[in-house]
Design a protein around this motif. Structure first.
Motif, PDB file in Angstrom:
ATOM      1  N   GLU A  13       0.851  -1.186   0.000  1.00  0.00           N
ATOM      2  CA  GLU A  13       0.000   0.000   0.000  1.00  0.00           C
ATOM      3  C   GLU A  13       0.891   1.241   0.000  1.00  0.00           C
ATOM      4  O   GLU A  13       1.555   1.534   0.990  1.00  0.00           O
ATOM      5  CB  GLU A  13      -0.903   0.021   1.240  1.00  0.00           C
ATOM      6  CG  GLU A  13      -1.862  -1.146   1.310  1.00  0.00           C
ATOM      7  CD  GLU A  13      -2.662  -1.153   2.600  1.00  0.00           C
ATOM      8  OE1 GLU A  13      -3.760  -1.721   2.603  1.00  0.00           O
ATOM      9  OE2 GLU A  13      -2.178  -0.591   3.616  1.00  0.00           O
ATOM     10  N   LEU A  14       0.903   1.947  -1.104  1.00  0.00           N
ATOM     11  CA  LEU A  14       1.707   3.151  -1.222  1.00  0.00           C
ATOM     12  C   LEU A  14       0.804   4.377  -1.287  1.00  0.00           C
ATOM     13  O   LEU A  14      -0.314   4.309  -1.806  1.00  0.00           O
ATOM     14  CB  LEU A  14       2.585   3.098  -2.476  1.00  0.00           C
ATOM     15  CG  LEU A  14       3.553   1.914  -2.589  1.00  0.00           C
ATOM     16  CD1 LEU A  14       4.355   2.018  -3.875  1.00  0.00           C
ATOM     17  CD2 LEU A  14       4.492   1.860  -1.385  1.00  0.00           C
ATOM     18  N   PRO A  50      -8.340   7.218  -4.216  1.00  0.00           N
ATOM     19  CA  PRO A  50      -8.865   8.309  -3.386  1.00  0.00           C
ATOM     20  C   PRO A  50      -7.866   9.457  -3.266  1.00  0.00           C
ATOM     21  O   PRO A  50      -6.657   9.235  -3.125  1.00  0.00           O
ATOM     22  CB  PRO A  50      -9.113   7.644  -2.030  1.00  0.00           C
ATOM     23  CG  PRO A  50      -9.279   6.191  -2.354  1.00  0.00           C
ATOM     24  CD  PRO A  50      -8.358   5.925  -3.502  1.00  0.00           C
ATOM     25  N   VAL A  51      -8.379  10.682  -3.319  1.00  0.00           N
ATOM     26  CA  VAL A  51      -7.539  11.875  -3.225  1.00  0.00           C
ATOM     27  C   VAL A  51      -8.095  12.797  -2.143  1.00  0.00           C
ATOM     28  O   VAL A  51      -9.304  13.047  -2.096  1.00  0.00           O
ATOM     29  CB  VAL A  51      -7.479  12.629  -4.569  1.00  0.00           C
ATOM     30  CG1 VAL A  51      -6.702  13.934  -4.427  1.00  0.00           C
ATOM     31  CG2 VAL A  51      -6.842  11.745  -5.648  1.00  0.00           C
ATOM     32  N   ALA A  79       0.095  -0.477  -6.697  1.00  0.00           N
ATOM     33  CA  ALA A  79       0.053  -0.432  -5.235  1.00  0.00           C
ATOM     34  C   ALA A  79      -0.336   0.940  -4.705  1.00  0.00           C
ATOM     35  O   ALA A  79      -0.479   1.103  -3.491  1.00  0.00           O
ATOM     36  CB  ALA A  79       1.414  -0.845  -4.657  1.00  0.00           C
ATOM     37  N   LEU A  80      -0.513   1.929  -5.590  1.00  0.00           N
ATOM     38  CA  LEU A  80      -0.870   3.269  -5.135  1.00  0.00           C
ATOM     39  C   LEU A  80      -2.241   3.233  -4.482  1.00  0.00           C
ATOM     40  O   LEU A  80      -3.228   2.834  -5.080  1.00  0.00           O
ATOM     41  CB  LEU A  80      -0.865   4.257  -6.304  1.00  0.00           C
ATOM     42  CG  LEU A  80      -1.090   5.721  -5.930  1.00  0.00           C
ATOM     43  CD1 LEU A  80       0.034   6.231  -5.037  1.00  0.00           C
ATOM     44  CD2 LEU A  80      -1.192   6.589  -7.189  1.00  0.00           C
ATOM     45  N   TYR A  81      -2.299   3.688  -3.255  1.00  0.00           N
ATOM     46  CA  TYR A  81      -3.464   3.508  -2.391  1.00  0.00           C
ATOM     47  C   TYR A  81      -4.250   4.791  -2.203  1.00  0.00           C
ATOM     48  O   TYR A  81      -5.446   4.770  -1.950  1.00  0.00           O
ATOM     49  CB  TYR A  81      -2.929   2.986  -1.056  1.00  0.00           C
ATOM     50  CG  TYR A  81      -3.921   2.504  -0.051  1.00  0.00           C
ATOM     51  CD1 TYR A  81      -4.724   1.399  -0.294  1.00  0.00           C
ATOM     52  CD2 TYR A  81      -4.009   3.133   1.193  1.00  0.00           C
ATOM     53  CE1 TYR A  81      -5.614   0.937   0.663  1.00  0.00           C
ATOM     54  CE2 TYR A  81      -4.886   2.672   2.151  1.00  0.00           C
ATOM     55  CZ  TYR A  81      -5.691   1.585   1.888  1.00  0.00           C
ATOM     56  OH  TYR A  81      -6.567   1.138   2.844  1.00  0.00           O
ATOM     57  N   GLY A  82      -3.561   5.917  -2.315  1.00  0.00           N
ATOM     58  CA  GLY A  82      -4.227   7.199  -2.127  1.00  0.00           C
ATOM     59  C   GLY A  82      -3.257   8.338  -2.309  1.00  0.00           C
ATOM     60  O   GLY A  82      -2.035   8.142  -2.321  1.00  0.00           O
TER      61      GLY A  82
END
Length: 384
Positions: free
Chosen positions: A88-89, A183-184, A141-144
């Protein structure tokens, strides 16, 4: 014959149920870091068959790593599972004209990539390109993403940020989220500084604090009961717009009356007037040095300290933060100047208010942004 007393389970609800169970396993593993399958069963309450399938899938996805047997006092050693923080990045983006800074961190908050460049072009396109390039092959893996902006933010829309060309509200959060598909969170940079100082700086031992940041403008970040407070329209902390003594009406173009007179820019201009030469990079520090030998500079320094003390007192009267952190140019104050402000505040504030320097400097925004992204980016199914 149809049993009307039993509602059939739809594929959508089954998928949602599975995702909720999956998230409960991920959350438990993230919190514990290292645990056995029995520990997972106890923490989640899931039956063995369900847990076995979920663990198998999460190992395949890279969320869990199988380790050797753990230490035990009785019975057979249990095989252990370790949560993989690199699964989770998050991206922390700070817009601080003329620069844009981005960090990629794992779910433990450890920074794995960092880049700073000149800010130019469309803000949304720049942010999306910057994040995508920095995260690289780890994009799945980009989580937010959390974005810090020098302006007012509400529901991802930013206004009163003239330094990045955003005076009228623009939904940059929604636009970035649509392009990156994660999500941002968008918030005022001073709010993120306050959050960063609370997580890793001079406020980590308190739940209530106010951070006053003095730069081109003056803003405040407010944390009460451990939560950042933004107000009804996201404009809480815009203390630079506090009125001065009665004066002719004038248009400020997004700059408030108080910050127009007492910001780092205003101080730098006065220092040049008192001691002609180059524009100082650290105006408060240079003013303090000049005040040691120049009576006019000493008098002006006292005016600055009195103005900042009045600001602290005004805020303390309304929100009673208990602790106030001075950030940006205000963190350049020497001990004697800081004591002067503290003495004024102690004499006039209605409740005890501890005034300190912020300690994280430029890293405060990124610490706060990482914290925001980790806490806000929750992957739940979008099925309905």
């Amino acid at each position: 014959m149809i049993d009307v007393g039993k509602t059939p389970t739809s594929p959508v609800s089954r998928e949602r149920s599975r995702e909720i169970k999956r998230q409960s396993v991920i959350s438990a593993a993230r919190e514990a870091q290292l645990l056995s399958r029995a520990d997972l069963a106890e923490l989640t309450g899931l039956p063995p068959a369900t847990l076995t399938n979920l663990v198998r899938d999460l190992i395949a996805e890279g969320y869990l790593i199988e380790r050797g047997p753990g230490a035990t006092t009785t019975g057979r050693p249990r095989a252990m599972l370790e949560f993989n923080p690199r699964a989770e990045l998050v991206a922390a983006v700070s817009l601080e004209p003329p620069r844009i800074t981005c960090e990629i961190a794992d779910s433990n908050g450890s920074v794995i990539a960092h880049r700073t460049a000149r800010l130019g072009g469309d803000v949304v396109e720049t942010v999306c390109q910057f994040v995508a390039e920095l995260v690289g092959d780890d994009r799945p893996a980009l989580y937010g993403v959390a974005i810090a902006v020098p302006g007012v933010s509400s529901d991802g829309a930013v206004r009163l940020a003239p330094s990045v060309g955003l005076v009228e509200a623009r939904p940059i959060g929604q636009s970035v989220q649509q392009q990156l598909g994660v999500p941002v969170v968008v918030d005022n940079d001073v709010n993120l500084m306050a959050a960063g100082e609370r997580v890793a700086g001079a406020g980590k031992d308190v739940d209530d604090l106010l951070l006053l940041h003095v730069a081109d403008g003056i803003g405040a970040g407010l944390i009460l009961d451990g939560k950042v407070r933004r107000g009804a329209s996201g404009a809480a902390g815009e203390v630079g717009f506090l009125p001065l003594d009665p004066e002719p009406d004038r248009a400020y173009g997004g700059v408030g009356p108080f910050e127009a007179r007492w910001s780092a820019n205003a101080i730098a201009e006065r220092v040049v007037a008192l001691h002609p030469g180059r524009r100082p990079e650290a105006p408060v520090g240079e003013l303090i040095a000049l005040a040691g030998t120049n009576a006019a500079a000493r008098a002006y320094l006292d005016e600055v300290l009195d103005a900042w003390a009045r600001l602290v007192i005004s805020c303390a009267c309304v929100v009673d933060p208990g602790r106030v952190l001075l950030s940006g140019a205000a963190a350049q104050l020497d001990d004697a100047s800081l004591d002067h402000i503290q003495n004024l505040v102690s004499a006039k504030a209605p409740a005890a208010t501890d005034v300190r320097r912020a300690v994280l400097g430029d890293q405060a925004v990124l610490h706060g942004a990482i914290s925001y992204a980790l806490s806000a980016a929750v992957r739940l199914p979008t099925l309905s």
